[in-house]
Design a protein around this motif. Structure first.
Motif, PDB file in Angstrom:
ATOM      1  N   ILE A   1       0.878  -1.166   0.000  1.00 18.87           N
ATOM      2  CA  ILE A   1       0.000   0.000   0.000  1.00 18.87           C
ATOM      3  C   ILE A   1       0.924   1.227   0.000  1.00 18.87           C
ATOM      4  O   ILE A   1       1.702   1.422   0.944  1.00 18.87           O
ATOM      5  CB  ILE A   1      -0.909   0.049   1.254  1.00 18.87           C
ATOM      6  N   SER A   2       0.860   2.008  -1.073  1.00 16.86           N
ATOM      7  CA  SER A   2       1.784   3.149  -1.156  1.00 16.86           C
ATOM      8  C   SER A   2       1.314   4.279  -0.248  1.00 16.86           C
ATOM      9  O   SER A   2       0.174   4.293   0.221  1.00 16.86           O
ATOM     10  CB  SER A   2       1.829   3.627  -2.613  1.00 16.86           C
ATOM     11  N   ALA A   3       2.205   5.241  -0.016  1.00 16.86           N
ATOM     12  CA  ALA A   3       1.888   6.334   0.918  1.00 16.86           C
ATOM     13  C   ALA A   3       0.734   7.180   0.375  1.00 16.86           C
ATOM     14  O   ALA A   3       0.609   7.364  -0.837  1.00 16.86           O
ATOM     15  CB  ALA A   3       3.127   7.212   1.106  1.00 16.86           C
TER      16      ALA A   3
ATOM     17  N   SER B   1       1.493   9.093  -6.238  1.00 10.11           N
ATOM     18  CA  SER B   1       0.893   8.514  -7.459  1.00 10.11           C
ATOM     19  C   SER B   1       1.480   7.125  -7.701  1.00 10.11           C
ATOM     20  O   SER B   1       1.349   6.571  -8.800  1.00 10.11           O
ATOM     21  CB  SER B   1       1.198   9.422  -8.648  1.00 10.11           C
TER      22      SER B   1
ATOM     23  N   PRO C   1       1.213   3.319  -7.444  1.00  6.72           N
ATOM     24  CA  PRO C   1       0.034   2.480  -7.255  1.00  6.72           C
ATOM     25  C   PRO C   1       0.159   1.523  -6.062  1.00  6.72           C
ATOM     26  O   PRO C   1       1.256   1.045  -5.753  1.00  6.72           O
ATOM     27  CB  PRO C   1      -0.061   1.699  -8.560  1.00  6.72           C
ATOM     28  N   ASN C   2      -0.996   1.301  -5.430  1.00  7.75           N
ATOM     29  CA  ASN C   2      -1.083   0.198  -4.476  1.00  7.75           C
ATOM     30  C   ASN C   2      -0.946  -1.092  -5.287  1.00  7.75           C
ATOM     31  O   ASN C   2      -1.454  -1.174  -6.401  1.00  7.75           O
ATOM     32  CB  ASN C   2      -2.465   0.183  -3.798  1.00  7.75           C
TER      33      ASN C   2
ATOM     34  N   GLY D   1      -2.956  -7.189  -3.319  1.00 15.35           N
ATOM     35  CA  GLY D   1      -4.172  -7.814  -3.835  1.00 15.35           C
ATOM     36  C   GLY D   1      -4.417  -7.604  -5.311  1.00 15.35           C
ATOM     37  O   GLY D   1      -5.454  -7.994  -5.849  1.00 15.35           O
ATOM     38  N   GLN D   2      -3.445  -6.994  -6.004  1.00 16.36           N
ATOM     39  CA  GLN D   2      -3.621  -6.790  -7.451  1.00 16.36           C
ATOM     40  C   GLN D   2      -3.535  -8.140  -8.163  1.00 16.36           C
ATOM     41  O   GLN D   2      -2.963  -9.096  -7.665  1.00 16.36           O
ATOM     42  CB  GLN D   2      -2.567  -5.813  -7.974  1.00 16.36           C
TER      43      GLN D   2
ATOM     44  N   PRO E   1      -5.530  -6.305   0.371  1.00 14.68           N
ATOM     45  CA  PRO E   1      -5.568  -4.904  -0.056  1.00 14.68           C
ATOM     46  C   PRO E   1      -6.162  -3.959   0.989  1.00 14.68           C
ATOM     47  O   PRO E   1      -6.147  -2.761   0.817  1.00 14.68           O
ATOM     48  CB  PRO E   1      -6.441  -4.940  -1.304  1.00 14.68           C
TER      49      PRO E   1
END
Lengths: 88, 88
Positions: free
Chosen positions: A27-29, A33, A35-36, A39-40, A86
């Motif tokens: 999970i990005s900050a 911009s 991407p997380n 769970g992708q 996610p």
């Protein structure tokens, strides 16, 4: 089919520094911009990493990061990130 | 800064057919390589949509889908998808 290893993927995410932008748990900050990834879809992650590696998808930072990745690394990274929950 | 409207984004996702690949709630079908979008970072979604629209990111399907999008549409779609809960 390559036998993808999520644990190996976790180690690559650390050694390669993916966690710097994508976060330790994918999970990005907030507000960035980047991407997380948690769970992708693994097939999407593989497709994107190969595109960055082969430069068919242009992004200076990611083209650099993906440059040295083997097919196995990519499968392991995709397995790792897709295995993460996610939910922040 | 554009005032992004998530509800307008939901309508665009339906009228434009985004839901066909990305799912009604931003979670794509299992096993596909279409990325999940639910809870993704809005700035990343905007960056990706603009890249698809301007063809700096090559993907036949998405280049077609993004071709007609205005700045406002893109802001609304990004607001919509980032507002969705990523937990399947």
């Amino acid at each position: 089919v390559l036998c993808a290893d999520a644990d190996a993927g976790r180690k690559i995410s650390q050694s390669k520094g993916c966690i710097g932008c994508h976060g330790v748990n994918g999970i990005s900050a907030p507000g960035t911009s980047y991407p997380n990834l948690a769970g992708q879809k693994a097939p999407y992650l593989e497709k994107a990493l190969k595109a960055y590696r082969d430069k068919t998808r242009q992004a200076p930072l990611m083209n650099g990061m993906a440059a040295g990745l083997s097919e196995g690394d990519i499968a392991d990274l995709a397995a790792f990130y897709s295995s993460l929950k996610p939910c922040p």
